[in-house]
Motif scaffolding. Sequence first.
Motif, mmCIF file in Angstrom:
data_model
loop_
_atom_site.group_PDB
_atom_site.id
_atom_site.type_symbol
_atom_site.label_atom_id
_atom_site.label_comp_id
_atom_site.label_asym_id
_atom_site.label_seq_id
_atom_site.Cartn_x
_atom_site.Cartn_y
_atom_site.Cartn_z
ATOM 1 N N LEU A 38 9.234 37.973 7.057
ATOM 2 C CA LEU A 38 9.438 37.211 5.894
ATOM 3 C C LEU A 38 8.636 37.476 4.639
ATOM 4 O O LEU A 38 8.850 37.723 3.536
ATOM 5 C CB LEU A 38 9.307 35.716 6.046
ATOM 6 N N GLU A 39 7.247 37.571 4.953
ATOM 7 C CA GLU A 39 6.297 37.957 3.964
ATOM 8 C C GLU A 39 6.585 39.190 3.310
ATOM 9 O O GLU A 39 6.567 39.261 2.285
ATOM 10 C CB GLU A 39 4.927 37.592 4.369
ATOM 11 N N ARG A 40 6.859 40.271 4.172
ATOM 12 C CA ARG A 40 7.340 41.873 3.413
ATOM 13 C C ARG A 40 8.586 41.655 2.759
ATOM 14 O O ARG A 40 8.574 41.957 1.710
ATOM 15 C CB ARG A 40 7.240 42.368 4.932
ATOM 16 N N LEU A 41 9.527 40.989 3.199
ATOM 17 C CA LEU A 41 10.699 40.888 2.502
ATOM 18 C C LEU A 41 10.668 40.052 1.192
ATOM 19 O O LEU A 41 11.043 40.663 0.334
ATOM 20 C CB LEU A 41 11.792 40.028 3.268
ATOM 21 N N ALA A 42 9.996 38.962 1.392
ATOM 22 C CA ALA A 42 9.631 38.386 -0.037
ATOM 23 C C ALA A 42 8.746 39.293 -0.923
ATOM 24 O O ALA A 42 9.100 39.220 -2.199
ATOM 25 C CB ALA A 42 8.869 36.945 0.135
ATOM 26 N N ARG A 43 7.683 40.026 -0.534
ATOM 27 C CA ARG A 43 7.001 40.719 -1.269
ATOM 28 C C ARG A 43 7.699 41.855 -1.908
ATOM 29 O O ARG A 43 7.736 42.165 -3.372
ATOM 30 C CB ARG A 43 5.857 41.521 -0.586
#
Length: 114
Positions: A38-43
């Motif tokens: 999720l953090e990678r996708l949001a970034r």
Amino acid sequence: MPIAFPREKDSEPFAWGLSGPYPAEVWERFSPRYEAQLERLARILTDMGFDPWVGGAGSEDGEYVRAPYGESDRIVFFHHLEDPADARFIAALSDAELRQWIKTTWLDALQDAP
């Protein structure tokens, strides 16, 4: 509003249940793999000009990321996070492949929209 990491755990149910006693899989909310994905996708979405946020926790279909693009309030990106097939798909992509998929699937489609 940007998604803040690490996220605070909530007491909402898991859309697909859990594979064990604790969240471990990439589609199980709050597992380390899920949160990293999720953090990678949001970034990446943010870097590409989207404004991502998370919703749907505890719903039948589970959490999702939705994001308007640029100055528009129109939702341009929408992806379920707790669906095992969707989570595996995203996990299998490199950062470059994820960017290309977002561009091809979501941004290029904007040009075809009325």
